[in-house]
Design a protein around this motif. Structure first.
Motif, PDB file in Angstrom:
ATOM      1  N   HIS A 132     -15.327  25.881  26.125  1.00 19.71           N
ATOM      2  CA  HIS A 132     -16.524  25.710  26.329  1.00 19.71           C
ATOM      3  C   HIS A 132     -17.186  24.480  25.969  1.00 19.71           C
ATOM      4  O   HIS A 132     -17.736  23.559  26.761  1.00 19.71           O
ATOM      5  CB  HIS A 132     -17.435  26.795  26.245  1.00 19.71           C
ATOM      6  N   ARG A 133     -16.859  24.150  24.834  1.00 19.45           N
ATOM      7  CA  ARG A 133     -17.243  23.103  23.939  1.00 19.45           C
ATOM      8  C   ARG A 133     -16.635  22.015  24.365  1.00 19.45           C
ATOM      9  O   ARG A 133     -17.303  20.787  24.492  1.00 19.45           O
ATOM     10  CB  ARG A 133     -17.455  23.168  22.439  1.00 19.45           C
TER      11      ARG A 133
ATOM     12  N   ARG B 209     -15.343  21.087  27.339  1.00 21.65           N
ATOM     13  CA  ARG B 209     -15.687  21.015  28.651  1.00 21.65           C
ATOM     14  C   ARG B 209     -17.138  20.286  28.788  1.00 21.65           C
ATOM     15  O   ARG B 209     -17.800  19.270  29.135  1.00 21.65           O
ATOM     16  CB  ARG B 209     -15.981  22.001  29.628  1.00 21.65           C
ATOM     17  N   SER B 210     -18.156  20.803  27.689  1.00 28.71           N
ATOM     18  CA  SER B 210     -19.739  20.482  27.575  1.00 28.71           C
ATOM     19  C   SER B 210     -19.579  18.975  27.055  1.00 28.71           C
ATOM     20  O   SER B 210     -20.195  18.078  27.721  1.00 28.71           O
ATOM     21  CB  SER B 210     -20.162  21.307  26.735  1.00 28.71           C
TER      22      SER B 210
ATOM     23  N   ALA C 281     -18.197  16.766  29.924  1.00 26.42           N
ATOM     24  CA  ALA C 281     -19.315  16.435  30.708  1.00 26.42           C
ATOM     25  C   ALA C 281     -20.273  15.251  30.295  1.00 26.42           C
ATOM     26  O   ALA C 281     -20.723  14.423  30.907  1.00 26.42           O
ATOM     27  CB  ALA C 281     -20.095  17.866  31.096  1.00 26.42           C
ATOM     28  N   GLY C 282     -20.606  15.301  29.060  1.00 21.81           N
ATOM     29  CA  GLY C 282     -21.609  14.388  28.313  1.00 21.81           C
ATOM     30  C   GLY C 282     -20.872  12.883  28.370  1.00 21.81           C
ATOM     31  O   GLY C 282     -21.280  11.896  28.662  1.00 21.81           O
TER      32      GLY C 282
ATOM     33  N   THR D 180     -14.930  17.048  35.539  1.00 20.01           N
ATOM     34  CA  THR D 180     -14.363  17.792  34.382  1.00 20.01           C
ATOM     35  C   THR D 180     -14.234  19.262  34.509  1.00 20.01           C
ATOM     36  O   THR D 180     -13.774  19.809  33.731  1.00 20.01           O
ATOM     37  CB  THR D 180     -15.463  17.662  33.313  1.00 20.01           C
ATOM     38  N   THR D 181     -14.220  19.600  35.656  1.00 18.95           N
ATOM     39  CA  THR D 181     -13.971  21.168  36.269  1.00 18.95           C
ATOM     40  C   THR D 181     -12.529  21.322  36.336  1.00 18.95           C
ATOM     41  O   THR D 181     -11.895  22.488  36.025  1.00 18.95           O
ATOM     42  CB  THR D 181     -14.268  21.472  37.648  1.00 18.95           C
TER      43      THR D 181
END
Length: 121
Positions: free
Chosen positions: A44-45, A47-48, A51-52, A3-4
């Motif tokens: 940020h949200r 990407r978080s 990642a989930g 996800t980067t």
């Protein structure tokens, strides 16, 4: 799939969102009612959550059923789905739990993001 970086995932919508978030990190990105989040917070949200999704094994072509009202979280959910190369399927906000269950099964959705109806059990 990491996800980067979205650049080599072939996700032009997510790449455009990422560019906007990098260009205007301190500007308001989404406002709903009294809630405003900046582009930096939005990214940020996104990407978080992506990642989930990655931890759940959600990837390219998978369906994510989304039943959220118009809110910043809906934008986050869309961005995270784009980042994973998945397909976000919108659902009517007034569907019951049983109706959502049938829709998840019919679509073969790998995940469901929902907001319970006010007063629902």
């Amino acid at each position: 799939m990491s996800t980067t970086s979205v650049q080599d995932q072939g996700a032009p919508l997510c790449a455009t969102l990422e560019q906007a978030c990098e260009r205007w990190p301190d500007r308001p990105a989404v406002t709903a009612g009294e809630t405003t989040i900046t582009y930096a917070t939005l990214w940020h949200r996104v990407r978080s959550l992506a990642a989930g999704y990655e931890r759940l094994g959600i990837g390219r072509g998978d369906r994510v059923l989304c039943q959220l009202r118009n809110c910043p979280q809906h934008v986050v959910a869309i961005g995270a789905t784009w980042m994973r190369g998945a397909i976000q399927v919108g659902a009517d906000n007034d569907l019951t739990g049983a109706e959502l269950t049938r829709l998840v099964q019919r679509l073969g959705a790998r995940a469901l993001i929902f907001q319970p109806r006010p007063g629902a059990e």
